[in-house]
Design an enzyme around this catalytic site. Structure first.
Site, PDB file in Angstrom:
ATOM      1  N   ASP A   1     -89.723 106.882  -3.023  1.00 53.16           N
ATOM      2  CA  ASP A   1     -88.561 106.040  -3.288  1.00 53.16           C
ATOM      3  C   ASP A   1     -88.068 106.248  -4.713  1.00 53.16           C
ATOM      4  OD1 ASP A   1     -89.687 103.527  -5.064  1.00 53.16           O
ATOM      5  OD2 ASP A   1     -91.181 104.261  -3.652  1.00 53.16           O
ATOM      6  N   SER A   2     -86.755 106.176  -4.893  1.00 54.36           N
ATOM      7  CA  SER A   2     -86.125 106.286  -6.207  1.00 54.36           C
ATOM      8  C   SER A   2     -86.538 107.590  -6.887  1.00 54.36           C
ATOM      9  CB  SER A   2     -86.459 105.052  -7.058  1.00 54.36           C
ATOM     10  OG  SER A   2     -85.568 104.918  -8.144  1.00 54.36           O
TER      11      SER A   2
END
Length: 309
Positions: free
Chosen positions: A152-153
């Site tokens: 994520d991210s």
């Protein structure tokens, strides 16, 4: 000594180069299968160091082999850990939902360790996987012909870069079937419409700060690790790129870049590129709310993608 960079509640960087990080609630690994999975911490490379947390679901006797998902946490390359409670719950539950072995990597963080160190650390986890598949008991049923990368991210960014590096290595020891990027963190010198919009100044300043802390000295946001358009792959290599699904959050400031990334891969004729949006959700909601209805849906969607390949 003054603060030169700060994300309140997460990190402070001081003028002498020292760093203060504030860890949220953490979870300890447990080899007791009390919630349909068990977990343990392992060492990938003691010299750096690079560590990981492994999640193993309760395996029905009918299953001979399980896919392996290698996960890279987010945090602007500067914060985050697989020990954070939100990651632990999310990934443990995902291992059950997807019936997969999950290897969650703790790579070295910026600004002490600027890019591309995080990419190299995370790539080394795949080497560890191939070297230990016959000696690590929890990998007894691991299917290295069905390996997936996720994150994520900043971790989504890392998953892309590790895939690029793997494609360039003709002797790569595992088979990457797919990438599952959650709210991926990319950038460029050219501002997007959302970055230029009224009310975006705070988000832009925070993103710029994390890029400034993590990029190599002398680099700008057109560094290959920031700007995905700078990837140096041949047409043939793009054709070998694994299938990709990009998960977006409707209220996420980074949503626009996620869409642009998917469109870029489609133009490169990557076999399969999907976009899945969680309307009304914010950036990395699955970490802050790992047991929410939206997170359960995300886990189901990820499981379906893994099962399809």
């Amino acid at each position: 000594m003054s603060i030169v960079a700060e994300a309140p509640g997460y990190i402070q960087v001081f003028s002498d180069g020292s760093v203060n990080r504030f860890a949220p609630e953490i979870a300890h690994a447990s080899t007791k299968s009390s919630v349909k999975y068990k977990s343990k911490d392992i060492i990938i490379d003691a010299s750096k160091p690079v560590t990981a947390r492994m999640f193993l679901p309760d395996i029905p006797a009918s299953l001979d082999q399980l896919p392996v998902l290698v996960y890279f946490h987010g945090g602007g390359f500067c914060i985050g850990s697989t020990t954070w409670l939100g990651y632990h719950i999310f990934l443990g539950d995902l291992s059950v939902a997807s019936q997969s072995i999950i290897l969650s990597i703790d790579y070295r963080l910026a600004p002490e360790n600027k890019l591309p160190i995080a990419y190299d650390d995370c790539y080394s986890s795949l080497d560890w996987l191939s070297r230990n598949v016959n000696s690590e008991p929890w990998l007894e049923k691991a299917d290295l012909s069905r390996v997936f990368l996720s994150g994520d991210s900043a971790g989504g960014n890392i998953a892309h870069q590790v895939a690029v590096k793997a494609i360039q290595n003709k002797a790569f020891p595992v088979t990457l079937r797919g990438l599952l990027l959650i709210h991926p963190y990319f950038g460029s010198q050219r501002r997007t419409e959302l970055e230029l919009a009224d009310g975006s100044a705070g988000d832009v300043a925070m993103n710029d700060m994390f890029w400034r802390l993590s990029l190599p000295e002398g680099s700008n946001r057109d560094y290959y690790g920031c700007n995905f358009e700078k990837a140096e792959l041949s047409t043939a290599e793009w054709h070998r790129f694994p299938d990709v699904v990009v998960y977006l959050a409707g209220l996420d400031f980074l949503k626009e870049k996620g869409v642009m990334y998917a469109e870029f891969l489609q133009k490169k004729n990557v076999k399969e590129v999907k976009l899945v949006e969680a309307e009304g959700e914010t950036h990395v909601y699955h970490v802050f709310h790992p047991e929410s209805e939206a997170t359960r849906l995300l886990q189901m969607q990820m499981s379906e993608f893994i099962d399809s390949l």
